[in-house]
Write a protein that holds these residues in place. Sequence first.
Motif, PDB file in Angstrom:
ATOM      1  N   ASP A  24       0.809  -1.406   0.442  1.00 49.36           N
ATOM      2  CA  ASP A  24       0.391  -0.009  -0.170  1.00 49.36           C
ATOM      3  C   ASP A  24       1.007   1.291   0.082  1.00 49.36           C
ATOM      4  O   ASP A  24       0.522   2.294  -0.918  1.00 49.36           O
ATOM      5  N   ALA A  25       1.982   0.979   0.627  1.00 49.94           N
ATOM      6  CA  ALA A  25       3.185   2.545   0.550  1.00 49.94           C
ATOM      7  C   ALA A  25       3.634   2.572  -0.711  1.00 49.94           C
ATOM      8  O   ALA A  25       3.755   3.723  -0.982  1.00 49.94           O
ATOM      9  N   VAL A  26       4.008   1.308  -1.379  1.00 47.48           N
ATOM     10  CA  VAL A  26       4.542   1.101  -2.497  1.00 47.48           C
ATOM     11  C   VAL A  26       3.190   2.038  -3.348  1.00 47.48           C
ATOM     12  O   VAL A  26       4.226   3.556  -4.432  1.00 47.48           O
ATOM     13  N   GLU A  27       2.519   1.542  -3.583  1.00 45.43           N
ATOM     14  CA  GLU A  27       1.287   2.011  -4.356  1.00 45.43           C
ATOM     15  C   GLU A  27       0.580   3.614  -4.227  1.00 45.43           C
ATOM     16  O   GLU A  27       0.804   4.342  -4.501  1.00 45.43           O
ATOM     17  N   ALA A  28       0.999   3.858  -2.535  1.00 40.58           N
ATOM     18  CA  ALA A  28       0.791   5.679  -2.538  1.00 40.58           C
ATOM     19  C   ALA A  28       1.823   6.588  -2.954  1.00 40.58           C
ATOM     20  O   ALA A  28       1.718   7.611  -3.409  1.00 40.58           O
ATOM     21  N   LEU A  29       2.960   5.915  -3.240  1.00 41.21           N
ATOM     22  CA  LEU A  29       4.280   6.329  -3.339  1.00 41.21           C
ATOM     23  C   LEU A  29       4.141   6.463  -5.202  1.00 41.21           C
ATOM     24  O   LEU A  29       4.490   8.012  -5.228  1.00 41.21           O
ATOM     25  N   ILE A  30       3.399   5.935  -5.843  1.00 38.46           N
ATOM     26  CA  ILE A  30       3.438   6.494  -6.945  1.00 38.46           C
ATOM     27  C   ILE A  30       2.491   6.473  -7.622  1.00 38.46           C
ATOM     28  O   ILE A  30       2.477   7.720  -8.537  1.00 38.46           O
ATOM     29  N   ALA A  31       1.508   6.592  -6.938  1.00 37.09           N
ATOM     30  CA  ALA A  31      -0.017   7.475  -6.653  1.00 37.09           C
ATOM     31  C   ALA A  31       1.012   8.962  -6.964  1.00 37.09           C
ATOM     32  O   ALA A  31       0.468   9.815  -7.667  1.00 37.09           O
ATOM     33  N   LEU A  32       1.086   9.969  -5.936  1.00 33.28           N
ATOM     34  CA  LEU A  32       2.300  10.777  -5.004  1.00 33.28           C
ATOM     35  C   LEU A  32       2.787  11.428  -6.386  1.00 33.28           C
ATOM     36  O   LEU A  32       3.068  12.454  -7.071  1.00 33.28           O
ATOM     37  N   ALA A  33       4.256  10.377  -6.909  1.00 30.06           N
ATOM     38  CA  ALA A  33       5.174  10.684  -7.399  1.00 30.06           C
ATOM     39  C   ALA A  33       4.167  11.267  -8.961  1.00 30.06           C
ATOM     40  O   ALA A  33       4.284  12.191  -9.428  1.00 30.06           O
ATOM     41  N   ASP A  34       3.209  10.583  -9.309  1.00 33.92           N
ATOM     42  CA  ASP A  34       2.748  10.916 -10.964  1.00 33.92           C
ATOM     43  C   ASP A  34       1.689  12.402 -10.340  1.00 33.92           C
ATOM     44  O   ASP A  34       1.516  12.993 -11.014  1.00 33.92           O
ATOM     45  N   GLY A  35       1.184  12.169  -9.490  1.00 32.22           N
ATOM     46  CA  GLY A  35       0.521  13.815  -9.188  1.00 32.22           C
ATOM     47  C   GLY A  35       1.172  14.564  -8.780  1.00 32.22           C
ATOM     48  O   GLY A  35       0.754  16.162  -9.327  1.00 32.22           O
ATOM     49  N   LEU A  36       2.105  14.768  -7.863  1.00 32.08           N
ATOM     50  CA  LEU A  36       2.647  15.616  -8.055  1.00 32.08           C
ATOM     51  C   LEU A  36       4.033  16.175  -9.387  1.00 32.08           C
ATOM     52  O   LEU A  36       3.850  17.410  -9.752  1.00 32.08           O
ATOM     53  N   CYS A  37       3.816  15.312 -10.397  1.00 28.54           N
ATOM     54  CA  CYS A  37       4.929  15.066 -11.746  1.00 28.54           C
ATOM     55  C   CYS A  37       3.691  16.346 -12.673  1.00 28.54           C
ATOM     56  O   CYS A  37       3.018  17.627 -13.584  1.00 28.54           O
TER      57      CYS A  37
END
Length: 193
Positions: free
Chosen positions: A152-165
């Motif tokens: 879940d933390a891995v998935e959240a980090l991916i989503a955050l990285a995409d969203g920040l970009c």
Amino acid sequence: MGEAMADEGHVVDGRKLRGQRRRAEIIDATLAVVRRDGAAGVTHRTVAKEAGIPASLTLYYFATLDDLLVAALTSITDAYTEHIRRIIDSEEDKLRGLAQLIAESDGPGRERALAERELSTLAARRPALRPAAWRWREHVAELARTQTDDPDAVEALIALADGLCAAILLGERQADEDHIRTLLGNVLRSASP
């Protein structure tokens, strides 16, 4: 006779090298069209015009428009893959490295990030682009797994990285590397039990 074979091998290698250079020129021209006109502006004709070559050459190297778009997106994701691989392999703070990469979307990496975003979004409609579009996420996941084994933390980090970009590209958020690093760390801590 041995010399003729060596010369013959050299000719083949020269042709192959010229072909690789031509492919790279066509891919660069495709990315220039994407940056200027968006993915919708990419045709064999517009790419050929950008590259200063006959349209038949773009068709020779890339038989379909999907082949051309996949090659363009792959060239971008290869660059991201190489960058993320260096971050993973380094002894430095991996989240700081990812924050720096994301922050580049507001500076020297903006054009590359815009093209990647546009082509990745197009992958929702063009299945041929999907494997290349997923590569960024797969490599961010690999980086995240150096920090946590919580899926879940891995998935959240991916989503955050995409969203920040996306937010940086839309001009909604300044690329403050320290703030991005803090957010990345916070999402890992909050998602982990």
